[in-house]
Design an enzyme around this catalytic site. Structure first.
Site, short mmCIF file in Angstrom:
data_model
loop_
_atom_site.label_atom_id
_atom_site.label_comp_id
_atom_site.label_asym_id
_atom_site.label_seq_id
_atom_site.Cartn_x
_atom_site.Cartn_y
_atom_site.Cartn_z
N SER A 1 36.82 38.91 47.41
CA SER A 1 36.46 38.33 46.13
C SER A 1 35.78 39.40 45.26
O SER A 1 36.33 40.48 45.08
CB SER A 1 35.57 37.11 46.34
OG SER A 1 35.42 36.36 45.17
N ASP B 1 45.38 30.72 46.20
CA ASP B 1 44.14 31.27 45.64
C ASP B 1 44.22 31.15 44.12
O ASP B 1 44.95 31.90 43.47
CB ASP B 1 43.96 32.72 46.07
CG ASP B 1 42.58 33.28 45.71
OD1 ASP B 1 41.97 32.78 44.75
OD2 ASP B 1 42.13 34.22 46.39
N HIS C 1 41.06 30.25 48.03
CA HIS C 1 40.26 31.47 47.90
C HIS C 1 39.22 31.61 49.01
O HIS C 1 39.02 32.70 49.55
CB HIS C 1 39.56 31.50 46.54
CG HIS C 1 38.72 32.72 46.34
ND1 HIS C 1 39.25 33.99 46.34
CD2 HIS C 1 37.37 32.87 46.17
CE1 HIS C 1 38.28 34.87 46.17
NE2 HIS C 1 37.14 34.22 46.05
#
EC number: 2.3.1.31
Length: 367
Positions: free
Chosen positions: A139, A302, A335
């Protein structure tokens, strides 16, 4: 255990200079005599330096890193640092300005992913490490990994960007702004100068609720919560609560107890500004600087970091003759899979670093 290092000063992309900057960091494992077995871990938006943790407080990536784990601290010296602008030990908006004696608040300068990496570079050098074996992050941590590879291409052998991108997507910027407006519209934000008060707890809580929706998938929410109510007897009342609502409210309140709203705002802005091609002639020109071997991992569903963004970078690197390995991981978590799917991601990470283990010595002689 988290330690601290003071950096005399750092000049930021915006032109401002911060002095007496504290950087909080955690180390796990033993740095070998040659200082060649160090792995830097970069954290995400609300993470901290405790990626590994200890027996009493497990780290946020303890499923991936630790003794005998996929990143084995019996072999590698793992360093994790809280980012610049954060609120978990490293200098940020809640820190006291050395000249005024008061918290910076919104007087804190805008920081970028590049600024975070510059400070981490000073930490690595301060630890006496001339070259890292690997840098890994997911991330926002993956954004830092990409910037490391471009800013200091000679400083690492391997880079492992996971569930991330070389530039933040439009939809991610959009969600970030909704979260930002939730905080800014809370009267308790007080233009960023709310210390020593609690600040905009309602705004931050709502921002986190929104974030949690983007981190997971609709399939997961249907599976875990569906349309179930907390109290079936209360179904016709205005305040009847679905389990999914209760879950999101809990997550919002949970973040408020450990995170600073100003830091949240500053880190969102850093993410929005992330584009490794900015000021460098575009992403392709930036990637041309990369010398490290790359393991890129994307996760299905995601919303914030679509797989095609990772694949675009992979294809560019391959066209340049760079050594890159790419994996697409199926996950119902979306995600957040990078924080959950250790059984799927872990072996990919272990296989990649062990394949290139000859680039570092596994001597465990103390420093």
């Amino acid at each position: 255990m988290v330690r601290n290092m003071i950096v005399d000063e750092i000049t930021l992309e915006c032109g401002d200079t911060l002095k007496q900057v504290n950087i909080a960091f955690e180390t796990s494992g033993t740095l070998n005599e040659e200082k060649t077995n160090a792995i830097l871990v970069c954290h995400a938006l609300t993470g901290d330096a405790c990626a590994v943790g200890d027996e009493n407080t497990p780290g946020w990536w303890e499923g991936l890193i630790g003794p005998g784990r996929y990143i084995d601290t019996n072999k590698y010296f793992v360093v994790t640092a809280n980012v610049l602008g954060g609120c978990c030990g490293t200098t940020g908006p809640a820190s006291v300005h050395p000249e005024t004696g008061k918290p910076y608040g919104s007087d804190f300068p805008v920081v970028t992913i590049r600024d975070m990496v510059q400070l981490q570079y000073k930490l690595v050098k301060g630890l006496g490490i001339e070259k890292l074996f690997a840098i890994v992050g997911g991330s926002m941590g993956g954004m830092q990994v990409y910037e490391w590879a471009v800013m200091y291409p000679e400083m690492m052998h391997l880079v492992l960007p996971i569930a991330t991108s070389a530039r933040l997507s439009a939809v991610a910027i959009a969600y970030n702004d909704v979260g930002r407006q939730a905080i800014l519209s809370d009267p308790e934000w007080n233009k960023g100068h709310y210390y020593p008060g609690k600040g905009p707890v309602n705004g931050l809580s709502i921002a986190r609720m929104l974030g949690m929706i983007t981190y997971r998938t609709s399939d997961l929410f249907e599976y875990r919560f569906g349309r179930r109510l907390k109290d079936e007897q209360n179904v016709t009342q205005f305040d009847c609560t679905f389990n999914i609502e209760s879950y999101l409210r809990y997550q919002g309140q949970k973040l408020v107890s450990r995170f600073d709203a100003n830091s949240y705002l500053y880190l969102l802005k850093a993410m929005d500004l992330h584009d490794i091609g900015r000021g460098r002639g575009g992403i392709k020109a930036a990637l041309d600087k990369v010398q490290a071997k790359v393991l890129s991992v994307a996760i299905s569903n995601d919303l914030l970091y679509p797989a095609d963004h990772q694949e675009e970078v992979v294809e560019m690197l391959r066209a340049m003759g760079k050594e890159v390995e790419y994996h697409f991981v199926e996950s119902i978590y979306g995600h957040d899979g990078f924080l959950v799917e250790f059984v799927k991601i872990g072996p990919l990470v272990k296989q990649f670093i062990e394949k290139h283990a000859s680039l570092c010595s596994h001597s465990t002689a103390p420093r």
